[in-house]
Write a protein that holds these residues in place. Structure first.
Motif, PDB file in Angstrom:
ATOM      1  N   LEU A   1       1.222  -1.068  -0.245  1.00 50.30           N
ATOM      2  CA  LEU A   1       0.285  -0.134   0.195  1.00 50.30           C
ATOM      3  C   LEU A   1       0.680   1.354   0.156  1.00 50.30           C
ATOM      4  O   LEU A   1       0.005   2.693  -0.504  1.00 50.30           O
ATOM      5  CB  LEU A   1      -0.807   0.088   1.669  1.00 50.30           C
ATOM      6  CG  LEU A   1      -2.259  -1.092   1.012  1.00 50.30           C
ATOM      7  CD1 LEU A   1      -2.720  -0.836   2.945  1.00 50.30           C
ATOM      8  CD2 LEU A   1      -3.075  -0.716   0.387  1.00 50.30           C
ATOM      9  N   GLY A   2       2.353   1.471   0.263  1.00 51.52           N
ATOM     10  CA  GLY A   2       2.873   2.498   0.038  1.00 51.52           C
ATOM     11  C   GLY A   2       3.182   2.620   1.765  1.00 51.52           C
ATOM     12  O   GLY A   2       3.063   3.676   2.095  1.00 51.52           O
ATOM     13  N   ALA A   3       3.113   1.790   2.953  1.00 49.13           N
ATOM     14  CA  ALA A   3       2.252   2.763   3.954  1.00 49.13           C
ATOM     15  C   ALA A   3       4.007   2.484   4.370  1.00 49.13           C
ATOM     16  O   ALA A   3       4.944   2.411   4.007  1.00 49.13           O
ATOM     17  CB  ALA A   3       2.642   1.503   5.186  1.00 49.13           C
ATOM     18  N   ARG A   4       4.167   3.673   5.368  1.00 46.66           N
ATOM     19  CA  ARG A   4       5.749   4.371   6.030  1.00 46.66           C
ATOM     20  C   ARG A   4       5.984   3.399   7.140  1.00 46.66           C
ATOM     21  O   ARG A   4       7.781   3.262   7.617  1.00 46.66           O
ATOM     22  CB  ARG A   4       5.775   5.456   6.307  1.00 46.66           C
ATOM     23  CG  ARG A   4       5.503   6.207   5.118  1.00 46.66           C
ATOM     24  CD  ARG A   4       6.161   7.017   4.735  1.00 46.66           C
ATOM     25  NE  ARG A   4       7.867   7.568   5.011  1.00 46.66           N
ATOM     26  CZ  ARG A   4       7.498   9.088   5.476  1.00 46.66           C
ATOM     27  NH1 ARG A   4       6.350   9.566   5.109  1.00 46.66           N
ATOM     28  NH2 ARG A   4       9.198   9.306   6.063  1.00 46.66           N
ATOM     29  N   PHE A   5       5.743   2.389   7.882  1.00 46.51           N
ATOM     30  CA  PHE A   5       5.556   1.855   9.155  1.00 46.51           C
ATOM     31  C   PHE A   5       4.532   0.846   9.161  1.00 46.51           C
ATOM     32  O   PHE A   5       3.081   1.236   8.507  1.00 46.51           O
ATOM     33  CB  PHE A   5       6.260   3.031  10.458  1.00 46.51           C
ATOM     34  CG  PHE A   5       4.780   3.815  10.912  1.00 46.51           C
ATOM     35  CD1 PHE A   5       4.372   2.781  12.063  1.00 46.51           C
ATOM     36  CD2 PHE A   5       5.076   4.703  10.130  1.00 46.51           C
ATOM     37  CE1 PHE A   5       3.894   4.147  12.522  1.00 46.51           C
ATOM     38  CE2 PHE A   5       3.876   5.959  11.185  1.00 46.51           C
ATOM     39  CZ  PHE A   5       2.939   5.084  11.458  1.00 46.51           C
ATOM     40  N   ALA A   6       4.651   0.146   9.993  1.00 42.69           N
ATOM     41  CA  ALA A   6       3.814  -1.143  10.046  1.00 42.69           C
ATOM     42  C   ALA A   6       3.681  -1.187  12.107  1.00 42.69           C
ATOM     43  O   ALA A   6       4.790  -1.086  12.599  1.00 42.69           O
ATOM     44  CB  ALA A   6       3.797  -2.525   9.704  1.00 42.69           C
ATOM     45  N   VAL A   7       2.491  -1.533  12.357  1.00 40.83           N
ATOM     46  CA  VAL A   7       2.164  -1.438  13.947  1.00 40.83           C
ATOM     47  C   VAL A   7       1.355  -2.255  14.210  1.00 40.83           C
ATOM     48  O   VAL A   7       0.090  -3.027  13.795  1.00 40.83           O
ATOM     49  CB  VAL A   7       1.703  -0.134  14.810  1.00 40.83           C
ATOM     50  CG1 VAL A   7       1.346  -1.008  16.465  1.00 40.83           C
ATOM     51  CG2 VAL A   7       2.102   1.087  14.034  1.00 40.83           C
ATOM     52  N   SER A   8       1.592  -3.560  15.327  1.00 37.98           N
ATOM     53  CA  SER A   8       1.387  -4.755  15.370  1.00 37.98           C
ATOM     54  C   SER A   8       0.685  -4.313  17.328  1.00 37.98           C
ATOM     55  O   SER A   8       1.411  -4.362  17.760  1.00 37.98           O
ATOM     56  CB  SER A   8       1.583  -5.915  15.414  1.00 37.98           C
ATOM     57  OG  SER A   8       1.083  -6.948  15.815  1.00 37.98           O
ATOM     58  N   PRO A   9      -0.209  -5.694  17.361  1.00 36.78           N
ATOM     59  CA  PRO A   9      -0.692  -5.368  19.109  1.00 36.78           C
ATOM     60  C   PRO A   9      -0.102  -5.974  20.103  1.00 36.78           C
ATOM     61  O   PRO A   9      -0.118  -6.575  20.873  1.00 36.78           O
ATOM     62  CB  PRO A   9      -2.615  -6.039  19.150  1.00 36.78           C
ATOM     63  CG  PRO A   9      -2.166  -6.927  17.954  1.00 36.78           C
ATOM     64  CD  PRO A   9      -1.671  -5.628  16.465  1.00 36.78           C
ATOM     65  N   GLY A  10       1.102  -6.803  18.879  1.00 39.18           N
ATOM     66  CA  GLY A  10       1.259  -8.571  19.461  1.00 39.18           C
ATOM     67  C   GLY A  10       3.412  -8.522  18.602  1.00 39.18           C
ATOM     68  O   GLY A  10       3.427  -7.747  18.085  1.00 39.18           O
ATOM     69  N   ALA A  11       3.524  -9.824  19.449  1.00 40.54           N
ATOM     70  CA  ALA A  11       4.943  -9.794  18.760  1.00 40.54           C
ATOM     71  C   ALA A  11       5.235 -10.901  18.918  1.00 40.54           C
ATOM     72  O   ALA A  11       6.056 -12.671  19.751  1.00 40.54           O
ATOM     73  CB  ALA A  11       6.209  -9.444  19.781  1.00 40.54           C
ATOM     74  N   THR A  12       4.597 -12.397  17.756  1.00 40.91           N
ATOM     75  CA  THR A  12       4.241 -13.696  17.347  1.00 40.91           C
ATOM     76  C   THR A  12       5.691 -13.371  16.583  1.00 40.91           C
ATOM     77  O   THR A  12       6.309 -13.076  15.722  1.00 40.91           O
ATOM     78  CB  THR A  12       3.677 -14.218  16.233  1.00 40.91           C
ATOM     79  OG1 THR A  12       3.688 -13.345  14.622  1.00 40.91           O
ATOM     80  CG2 THR A  12       2.470 -13.455  16.813  1.00 40.91           C
ATOM     81  N   PRO A  13       6.709 -14.339  16.609  1.00 46.32           N
ATOM     82  CA  PRO A  13       7.816 -15.109  15.751  1.00 46.32           C
ATOM     83  C   PRO A  13       7.207 -15.454  14.364  1.00 46.32           C
ATOM     84  O   PRO A  13       8.765 -14.739  13.689  1.00 46.32           O
ATOM     85  CB  PRO A  13       7.906 -16.652  15.910  1.00 46.32           C
ATOM     86  CG  PRO A  13       7.112 -16.864  17.562  1.00 46.32           C
ATOM     87  CD  PRO A  13       6.282 -16.330  17.656  1.00 46.32           C
ATOM     88  N   GLU A  14       6.325 -14.931  13.718  1.00 45.36           N
ATOM     89  CA  GLU A  14       5.974 -15.585  12.401  1.00 45.36           C
ATOM     90  C   GLU A  14       6.303 -13.827  11.900  1.00 45.36           C
ATOM     91  O   GLU A  14       7.231 -13.691  10.505  1.00 45.36           O
ATOM     92  CB  GLU A  14       4.222 -15.585  11.907  1.00 45.36           C
ATOM     93  CG  GLU A  14       4.178 -16.183  11.114  1.00 45.36           C
ATOM     94  CD  GLU A  14       3.173 -15.752  10.030  1.00 45.36           C
ATOM     95  OE1 GLU A  14       1.926 -14.795  11.188  1.00 45.36           O
ATOM     96  OE2 GLU A  14       2.819 -15.744   9.228  1.00 45.36           O
ATOM     97  N   LEU A  15       5.501 -13.278  12.969  1.00 41.75           N
ATOM     98  CA  LEU A  15       5.710 -12.102  12.071  1.00 41.75           C
ATOM     99  C   LEU A  15       6.792 -11.112  12.530  1.00 41.75           C
ATOM    100  O   LEU A  15       7.114 -10.414  11.615  1.00 41.75           O
ATOM    101  CB  LEU A  15       4.548 -10.590  13.424  1.00 41.75           C
ATOM    102  CG  LEU A  15       4.060  -9.218  12.695  1.00 41.75           C
ATOM    103  CD1 LEU A  15       4.544  -9.487  11.588  1.00 41.75           C
ATOM    104  CD2 LEU A  15       3.541  -8.694  13.586  1.00 41.75           C
TER     105      LEU A  15
END
Ligand code: 3PG
Length: 219
Positions: A91-105
């Motif tokens: 999409l052209g995002a400058r950064f990403a945010v996650s509610p968690g921290a799974t090994p996959e992500l």
């Protein structure tokens, strides 16, 4: 594969988030609300925006904001897995945010150019993130997961991590959080609640942003 090192990605993220002070978390139900909402926030001095993937309209709204509101610095939130990270990048995002921290992500983000702010609420999640090169973290859900005393406790074993707390933050407590030495910025939905978006109360949102930014002096 990535062209950027982990430290270059962290530096890019820090450069976006630290001066922002507040990063609004946007939940957009109608695609057509995205651009006027982003313009309302930008007009109030709030330029770094987290558009979440938690609604169907989120991706298309983020795309429209990126295309039509060049002053906005758009990140994608509620990134839950490697596919979401890829979609955010496309999409052209400058950064990403996650509610968690799974090994996959974390593994996917470690080989992507898109900087990720993983979410943590425990020491083990901080350790998993640090092991993959992520030292800028979202503390989520901040008020519910121990609030400021928890963040102070985490500063002991993890002196080199910096946090963006989100969850339960609003006008009444944002300044307190920002005064913590390991807080780089705060996030939350309070600047643009669903009721104001639904009613297209763009001027109200701009006014709230102006007020918030006035009260949160830069360190
Ligand atoms: C987030 O994803 O960061 C939260 O949903 C924001 O929490 P809030 O709605 O309590 O601000």
């Amino acid at each position: 594969m990535t062209g950027l090192s982990a430290s270059e990605r962290q530096a890019a993220l820090e450069k976006i988030l630290t001066p922002a002070r507040i990063v609004p978390v946007l939940t957009i139900d109608r695609v057509e609300d995205g651009v006027p909402l982003a313009r309302a926030l930008v007009a109030g001095g709030v330029k770094v925006l987290e558009v979440t993937f938690r609604t169907e309209a989120g991706a298309a709204a983020a795309k429209a904001i990126i295309a039509e509101v060049p002053e906005a610095v758009v990140g994608i939130g509620t990134v839950l897995n490697a596919d979401d990270l890829e979609r955010a990048k496309a999409l052209g995002a400058r950064f990403a945010v996650s509610p968690g921290a799974t090994p996959e992500l974390l593994n996917a983000a470690a080989t992507s150019d898109l900087p990720l702010l993983p979410g943590v609420a425990t020491a083990s999640e901080v350790m998993q993130s640090l092991a993959k090169g992520f030292s800028l973290l979202k503390f989520f859900p901040a008020e519910q997961a121990g609030a400021i005393p928890m963040l102070r406790a985490l500063a002991g074993p993890f002196p080199n991590t910096r946090f963006c707390p989100t969850g339960g933050i609003g006008a009444a407590n944002a300044a307190m959080w920002l005064a913590e030495p390991n807080v780089m910025c705060v996030g939350g939905s309070w600047l643009c609640p669903a009721s104001d978006i639904k009613a297209a109360n763009w001027e109200v949102i701009t006014g709230r942003c102006i007020d918030a930014m006035k009260h949160l002096r830069r360190r």
